[in-house]
Scaffold this motif. Sequence first.
Motif, mmCIF file in Angstrom:
data_model
loop_
_atom_site.group_PDB
_atom_site.id
_atom_site.type_symbol
_atom_site.label_atom_id
_atom_site.label_comp_id
_atom_site.label_asym_id
_atom_site.label_seq_id
_atom_site.Cartn_x
_atom_site.Cartn_y
_atom_site.Cartn_z
ATOM 1 N N ASP A 139 0.834 -1.230 0.165
ATOM 2 C CA ASP A 139 0.058 0.088 0.131
ATOM 3 C C ASP A 139 0.816 1.203 -0.076
ATOM 4 N N ASN A 140 2.046 1.188 0.421
ATOM 5 C CA ASN A 140 3.104 2.494 0.371
ATOM 6 C C ASN A 140 3.634 2.576 -0.819
ATOM 7 N N GLU A 159 5.656 0.317 -2.305
ATOM 8 C CA GLU A 159 6.669 -0.590 -2.697
ATOM 9 C C GLU A 159 6.479 -1.888 -3.112
ATOM 10 N N LYS A 190 10.722 4.404 7.123
ATOM 11 C CA LYS A 190 11.341 3.204 6.861
ATOM 12 C C LYS A 190 12.271 2.889 8.058
ATOM 13 N N THR A 232 -3.208 1.934 -5.348
ATOM 14 C CA THR A 232 -1.690 2.241 -5.197
ATOM 15 C C THR A 232 -1.022 2.382 -6.383
ATOM 16 N N TRP A 260 3.656 10.037 -6.912
ATOM 17 C CA TRP A 260 2.965 10.527 -5.602
ATOM 18 C C TRP A 260 1.617 11.301 -5.650
ATOM 19 N N GLN A 295 10.069 9.051 3.093
ATOM 20 C CA GLN A 295 9.873 7.510 2.759
ATOM 21 C C GLN A 295 10.832 7.027 3.623
ATOM 22 N N ASN A 335 -1.128 8.790 -5.512
ATOM 23 C CA ASN A 335 -1.466 8.188 -4.208
ATOM 24 C C ASN A 335 -1.982 9.248 -3.201
#
Length: 189
Positions: A39-40, A42, A166, A77, A111, A162, A114
Amino acid sequence: MKLNEIASAKTGLVLARKEAKAQGEGKEYWQLNLKSVLDNGEITKEDLTRFYAAEELPSNYLTQVGDVIVKTSEPYTAIYISEEYANLVIPSHFVIVRVDGTKAIPEYIAWYLNKDRIKKAYSMGCAGMLKQIRPTAIAETEIKLPSLERQHQVVEVYNLAQKELKLIDELRAKKEVYYKALINKINRM
Protein backbone atom coordinates in the motif's frame (compact mmCIF):
# COMPACT_ATOMS: atom_id res chain seq x y z
CA MET A 1 -5.09 19.52 -16.69
CA LYS A 2 -5.98 15.88 -17.19
CA LEU A 3 -3.42 13.09 -16.87
CA ASN A 4 -4.03 11.99 -20.48
CA GLU A 5 -2.57 15.33 -21.64
CA ILE A 6 0.84 14.35 -20.25
CA ALA A 7 0.71 10.54 -20.19
CA SER A 8 -0.84 7.45 -21.72
CA ALA A 9 -2.85 5.04 -19.56
CA LYS A 10 -3.70 1.50 -20.61
CA THR A 11 -4.51 -1.85 -19.08
CA GLY A 12 -1.85 -4.49 -18.52
CA LEU A 13 -1.73 -7.87 -20.23
CA VAL A 14 -4.56 -10.41 -19.99
CA LEU A 15 -2.27 -13.26 -18.95
CA ALA A 16 -4.44 -16.12 -20.21
CA ARG A 17 -4.00 -14.89 -23.78
CA LYS A 18 -0.22 -15.28 -23.73
CA GLU A 19 0.34 -18.05 -21.17
CA ALA A 20 2.31 -21.14 -22.21
CA LYS A 21 0.29 -24.36 -22.37
CA ALA A 22 2.45 -26.14 -19.79
CA GLN A 23 4.16 -24.78 -16.67
CA GLY A 24 7.88 -24.29 -17.28
CA GLU A 25 7.56 -24.10 -21.08
CA GLY A 26 8.00 -20.98 -23.15
CA LYS A 27 9.69 -17.73 -22.21
CA GLU A 28 10.05 -17.12 -18.46
CA TYR A 29 9.27 -13.75 -16.90
CA TRP A 30 8.74 -12.35 -13.42
CA GLN A 31 5.31 -10.87 -12.92
CA LEU A 32 3.78 -8.20 -10.72
CA ASN A 33 0.74 -9.27 -8.73
CA LEU A 34 -1.53 -7.63 -6.18
CA LYS A 35 0.35 -9.19 -3.26
CA SER A 36 3.74 -7.91 -4.48
CA VAL A 37 2.62 -4.27 -4.40
CA LEU A 38 2.38 -2.82 -0.91
CA ASP A 39 0.00 0.00 0.00
CA ASN A 40 2.96 2.38 0.47
CA GLY A 41 3.98 1.95 -3.18
CA GLU A 42 6.83 -0.49 -2.66
CA ILE A 43 7.31 -3.79 -4.49
CA THR A 44 8.28 -6.89 -2.54
CA LYS A 45 10.58 -9.11 -4.60
CA GLU A 46 9.64 -12.19 -2.56
CA ASP A 47 6.03 -11.93 -3.72
CA LEU A 48 6.71 -11.61 -7.46
CA THR A 49 5.56 -14.70 -9.36
CA ARG A 50 6.88 -16.50 -12.42
CA PHE A 51 4.99 -16.30 -15.67
CA TYR A 52 5.67 -18.53 -18.67
CA ALA A 53 4.62 -16.96 -21.96
CA ALA A 54 3.98 -18.97 -25.10
CA GLU A 55 6.02 -16.37 -26.99
CA GLU A 56 8.13 -13.32 -26.28
CA LEU A 57 5.92 -10.56 -24.89
CA PRO A 58 5.74 -7.08 -26.43
CA SER A 59 7.78 -4.58 -24.40
CA ASN A 60 4.70 -2.41 -23.78
CA TYR A 61 3.45 -5.11 -21.35
CA LEU A 62 6.72 -5.11 -19.40
CA THR A 63 7.64 -2.52 -16.80
CA GLN A 64 10.00 0.17 -18.00
CA VAL A 65 12.03 2.61 -15.93
CA GLY A 66 9.83 5.64 -15.32
CA ASP A 67 6.51 3.79 -15.58
CA VAL A 68 3.80 4.44 -13.05
CA ILE A 69 1.75 1.31 -12.41
CA VAL A 70 -1.63 1.68 -10.69
CA LYS A 71 -3.66 -1.09 -9.03
CA THR A 72 -7.16 -1.24 -10.51
CA SER A 73 -8.60 -2.34 -7.15
CA GLU A 74 -8.63 -0.64 -3.76
CA PRO A 75 -6.52 1.01 -2.46
CA TYR A 76 -5.53 2.00 -6.04
CA THR A 77 -1.84 2.24 -5.16
CA ALA A 78 0.45 3.88 -7.71
CA ILE A 79 4.05 2.66 -7.89
CA TYR A 80 7.01 4.22 -9.64
CA ILE A 81 9.14 1.72 -11.54
CA SER A 82 12.86 2.13 -10.92
CA GLU A 83 15.65 0.29 -12.74
CA GLU A 84 15.49 -2.50 -10.14
CA TYR A 85 11.96 -3.46 -11.25
CA ALA A 86 12.24 -3.12 -15.02
CA ASN A 87 11.02 -5.93 -17.31
CA LEU A 88 8.31 -7.36 -15.06
CA VAL A 89 5.08 -8.54 -16.72
CA ILE A 90 2.20 -6.16 -15.97
CA PRO A 91 -1.07 -8.10 -15.66
CA SER A 92 -4.50 -6.67 -16.46
CA HIS A 93 -5.31 -5.78 -12.85
CA PHE A 94 -2.90 -2.87 -13.21
CA VAL A 95 -2.98 0.24 -15.36
CA ILE A 96 0.25 1.29 -17.06
CA VAL A 97 0.84 5.05 -17.03
CA ARG A 98 3.68 6.24 -19.25
CA VAL A 99 4.49 9.88 -18.61
CA ASP A 100 5.93 12.35 -21.12
CA GLY A 101 9.12 13.25 -19.24
CA THR A 102 9.32 16.67 -20.86
CA LYS A 103 6.05 17.68 -19.19
CA ALA A 104 6.09 15.86 -15.85
CA ILE A 105 8.25 13.73 -13.60
CA PRO A 106 6.91 10.16 -13.31
CA GLU A 107 7.76 9.99 -9.59
CA TYR A 108 5.69 13.14 -9.04
CA ILE A 109 2.75 11.59 -10.90
CA ALA A 110 3.01 8.43 -8.73
CA TRP A 111 3.05 10.60 -5.59
CA TYR A 112 0.09 12.62 -6.87
CA LEU A 113 -1.98 9.53 -7.73
CA ASN A 114 -1.35 8.20 -4.20
CA LYS A 115 -2.97 11.24 -2.58
CA ASP A 116 -5.94 10.31 -0.38
CA ARG A 117 -8.35 12.58 -2.25
CA ILE A 118 -7.46 10.97 -5.61
CA LYS A 119 -7.94 7.46 -4.21
CA LYS A 120 -11.24 8.52 -2.65
CA ALA A 121 -12.42 9.91 -5.99
CA TYR A 122 -11.52 6.61 -7.68
CA SER A 123 -13.45 4.70 -5.03
CA MET A 124 -16.51 6.94 -5.41
CA GLY A 125 -16.47 6.49 -9.18
CA CYS A 126 -16.46 2.69 -9.05
CA ALA A 127 -19.39 0.34 -9.04
CA GLY A 128 -19.65 -3.29 -8.03
CA MET A 129 -18.25 -5.29 -5.16
CA LEU A 130 -14.64 -5.30 -6.36
CA LYS A 131 -14.58 -1.55 -7.04
CA GLN A 132 -12.35 -1.91 -10.10
CA ILE A 133 -11.22 1.30 -11.75
CA ARG A 134 -10.92 1.61 -15.52
CA PRO A 135 -7.86 3.05 -17.33
CA THR A 136 -10.05 5.86 -18.68
CA ALA A 137 -10.85 6.97 -15.13
CA ILE A 138 -7.14 7.21 -14.38
CA ALA A 139 -6.45 8.99 -17.68
CA GLU A 140 -9.18 11.53 -16.88
CA THR A 141 -7.71 12.33 -13.44
CA GLU A 142 -7.31 16.06 -12.90
CA ILE A 143 -3.65 16.79 -12.14
CA LYS A 144 -2.32 20.00 -10.62
CA LEU A 145 1.03 20.23 -12.35
CA PRO A 146 3.59 22.72 -11.01
CA SER A 147 6.88 23.50 -12.74
CA LEU A 148 9.38 20.68 -13.25
CA GLU A 149 11.59 22.28 -10.60
CA ARG A 150 8.75 22.23 -8.05
CA GLN A 151 7.97 18.61 -9.01
CA HIS A 152 11.61 17.69 -8.33
CA GLN A 153 11.39 19.35 -4.91
CA VAL A 154 8.22 17.43 -4.00
CA VAL A 155 9.78 14.13 -5.11
CA GLU A 156 12.97 14.84 -3.15
CA VAL A 157 11.09 15.63 0.08
CA TYR A 158 8.76 12.66 -0.41
CA ASN A 159 11.69 10.25 -0.95
CA LEU A 160 13.45 11.57 2.18
CA ALA A 161 10.24 11.19 4.19
CA GLN A 162 9.81 7.60 2.98
CA LYS A 163 13.40 6.74 3.94
CA GLU A 164 12.93 8.28 7.39
CA LEU A 165 9.65 6.44 8.00
CA LYS A 166 11.26 3.16 6.94
CA LEU A 167 14.15 3.74 9.37
CA ILE A 168 11.68 4.57 12.15
CA ASP A 169 9.81 1.31 11.46
CA GLU A 170 13.07 -0.65 11.55
CA LEU A 171 14.07 1.04 14.81
CA ARG A 172 10.63 0.31 16.33
CA ALA A 173 10.96 -3.37 15.40
CA LYS A 174 14.45 -3.58 16.92
CA LYS A 175 13.30 -1.81 20.10
CA GLU A 176 10.40 -4.25 20.39
CA VAL A 177 12.79 -7.22 20.23
CA TYR A 178 15.13 -5.53 22.72
CA TYR A 179 12.39 -4.79 25.26
CA LYS A 180 10.91 -8.29 24.97
CA ALA A 181 14.34 -9.77 25.67
CA LEU A 182 14.90 -7.37 28.57
CA ILE A 183 11.52 -8.17 30.14
CA ASN A 184 12.14 -11.92 29.74
CA LYS A 185 15.56 -11.55 31.37
CA ILE A 186 14.12 -9.58 34.29
CA ASN A 187 11.28 -12.07 34.66
CA ARG A 188 13.76 -14.99 35.01
CA MET A 189 15.63 -13.37 37.88
